[in-house]
Design a protein around this motif. Structure first.
Motif, PDB file in Angstrom:
ATOM      1  N   ALA A 208       0.845  -1.201   0.000  1.00  0.00           N
ATOM      2  CA  ALA A 208       0.000   0.000   0.000  1.00  0.00           C
ATOM      3  C   ALA A 208       0.878   1.248   0.000  1.00  0.00           C
ATOM      4  O   ALA A 208       1.872   1.315   0.716  1.00  0.00           O
ATOM      5  CB  ALA A 208      -0.903  -0.004   1.217  1.00  0.00           C
ATOM      6  N   PRO A 209       0.538   2.241  -0.829  1.00  0.00           N
ATOM      7  CA  PRO A 209       1.349   3.461  -0.859  1.00  0.00           C
ATOM      8  C   PRO A 209       1.209   4.255   0.433  1.00  0.00           C
ATOM      9  O   PRO A 209       0.184   4.195   1.115  1.00  0.00           O
ATOM     10  CB  PRO A 209       0.786   4.242  -2.044  1.00  0.00           C
ATOM     11  N   GLU A 210       2.238   4.981   0.766  1.00  0.00           N
ATOM     12  CA  GLU A 210       2.260   5.792   1.977  1.00  0.00           C
ATOM     13  C   GLU A 210       1.288   6.967   1.840  1.00  0.00           C
ATOM     14  O   GLU A 210       1.200   7.584   0.773  1.00  0.00           O
ATOM     15  CB  GLU A 210       3.671   6.329   2.208  1.00  0.00           C
TER      16      GLU A 210
ATOM     17  N   ASP B 280       2.596  10.704  -3.864  1.00  0.00           N
ATOM     18  CA  ASP B 280       1.946  11.010  -5.139  1.00  0.00           C
ATOM     19  C   ASP B 280       1.048   9.858  -5.584  1.00  0.00           C
ATOM     20  O   ASP B 280      -0.037  10.083  -6.119  1.00  0.00           O
ATOM     21  CB  ASP B 280       2.991  11.311  -6.215  1.00  0.00           C
ATOM     22  N   ALA B 281       1.494   8.617  -5.351  1.00  0.00           N
ATOM     23  CA  ALA B 281       0.688   7.449  -5.733  1.00  0.00           C
ATOM     24  C   ALA B 281      -0.588   7.390  -4.910  1.00  0.00           C
ATOM     25  O   ALA B 281      -1.659   7.056  -5.428  1.00  0.00           O
ATOM     26  CB  ALA B 281       1.507   6.171  -5.545  1.00  0.00           C
ATOM     27  N   TRP B 282      -0.507   7.704  -3.637  1.00  0.00           N
ATOM     28  CA  TRP B 282      -1.691   7.682  -2.777  1.00  0.00           C
ATOM     29  C   TRP B 282      -2.677   8.765  -3.212  1.00  0.00           C
ATOM     30  O   TRP B 282      -3.881   8.516  -3.298  1.00  0.00           O
ATOM     31  CB  TRP B 282      -1.291   7.890  -1.312  1.00  0.00           C
ATOM     32  N   CYS B 283      -2.186   9.963  -3.505  1.00  0.00           N
ATOM     33  CA  CYS B 283      -3.060  11.058  -3.953  1.00  0.00           C
ATOM     34  C   CYS B 283      -3.738  10.692  -5.276  1.00  0.00           C
ATOM     35  O   CYS B 283      -4.933  10.940  -5.452  1.00  0.00           O
ATOM     36  CB  CYS B 283      -2.265  12.346  -4.113  1.00  0.00           C
ATOM     37  N   ALA B 284      -2.992  10.073  -6.185  1.00  0.00           N
ATOM     38  CA  ALA B 284      -3.570   9.669  -7.467  1.00  0.00           C
ATOM     39  C   ALA B 284      -4.638   8.599  -7.260  1.00  0.00           C
ATOM     40  O   ALA B 284      -5.680   8.623  -7.922  1.00  0.00           O
ATOM     41  CB  ALA B 284      -2.476   9.158  -8.402  1.00  0.00           C
TER      42      ALA B 284
ATOM     43  N   CYS C  21      -2.526  16.449  -0.081  1.00  0.00           N
ATOM     44  CA  CYS C  21      -2.621  16.578  -1.539  1.00  0.00           C
ATOM     45  C   CYS C  21      -3.086  17.959  -1.983  1.00  0.00           C
ATOM     46  O   CYS C  21      -2.695  18.427  -3.044  1.00  0.00           O
ATOM     47  CB  CYS C  21      -3.583  15.518  -2.087  1.00  0.00           C
ATOM     48  N   VAL C  22      -3.933  18.603  -1.193  1.00  0.00           N
ATOM     49  CA  VAL C  22      -4.460  19.911  -1.586  1.00  0.00           C
ATOM     50  C   VAL C  22      -3.599  21.031  -1.020  1.00  0.00           C
ATOM     51  O   VAL C  22      -3.158  21.923  -1.732  1.00  0.00           O
ATOM     52  CB  VAL C  22      -5.937  20.070  -1.114  1.00  0.00           C
ATOM     53  N   PHE C  23      -3.329  20.980   0.267  1.00  0.00           N
ATOM     54  CA  PHE C  23      -2.586  22.045   0.955  1.00  0.00           C
ATOM     55  C   PHE C  23      -1.160  21.601   1.247  1.00  0.00           C
ATOM     56  O   PHE C  23      -0.721  21.558   2.380  1.00  0.00           O
ATOM     57  CB  PHE C  23      -3.264  22.417   2.267  1.00  0.00           C
ATOM     58  N   LYS C  24      -0.385  21.267   0.200  1.00  0.00           N
ATOM     59  CA  LYS C  24       1.006  20.825   0.396  1.00  0.00           C
ATOM     60  C   LYS C  24       1.864  21.934   0.919  1.00  0.00           C
ATOM     61  O   LYS C  24       1.844  23.022   0.603  1.00  0.00           O
ATOM     62  CB  LYS C  24       1.590  20.292  -0.898  1.00  0.00           C
TER      63      LYS C  24
END
Length: 55
Positions: free
Chosen positions: A20-22, A26-30, A52-55
Motif C-alpha cells: 500500500a502506498p504511503e 503522489d501514488a496515494w493522492c492519485a 494533496c491539496v494544501f502541500k
C-alpha cells in the motif's frame, strides 16, 4: 497443520499490506483521485486535504 496454514495466511496478508502506498505520496493522492468521493472515510478526506491539496 493448522499452524502452517495460519502462518501462510498471515504471511500473505503481511505481503499485501506492505504494498500500500504511503499516505500523502503522489501514488496515494492519485489513487484517492480515482476513488469515488462518496466512498472516502472522514480520515481519508482529512489526509487528502492535508497532503494533496494544501502541500
Amino acid at each position: 497443520m493448522k499452524t502452517i496454514k495460519l502462518f501462510g495466511l498471515l504471511s500473505v496478508v503481511y505481503l499485501i499490506s506492505a504494498c500500500a502506498p504511503e499516505i500523502g505520496s503522489d501514488a496515494w493522492c492519485a489513487g484517492m483521485d480515482k476513488k469515488a468521493k462518496g466512498d472516502w472515510s472522514a480520515n481519508e478526506a482529512t489526509d487528502y486535504a492535508k497532503h494533496c491539496v494544501f502541500k
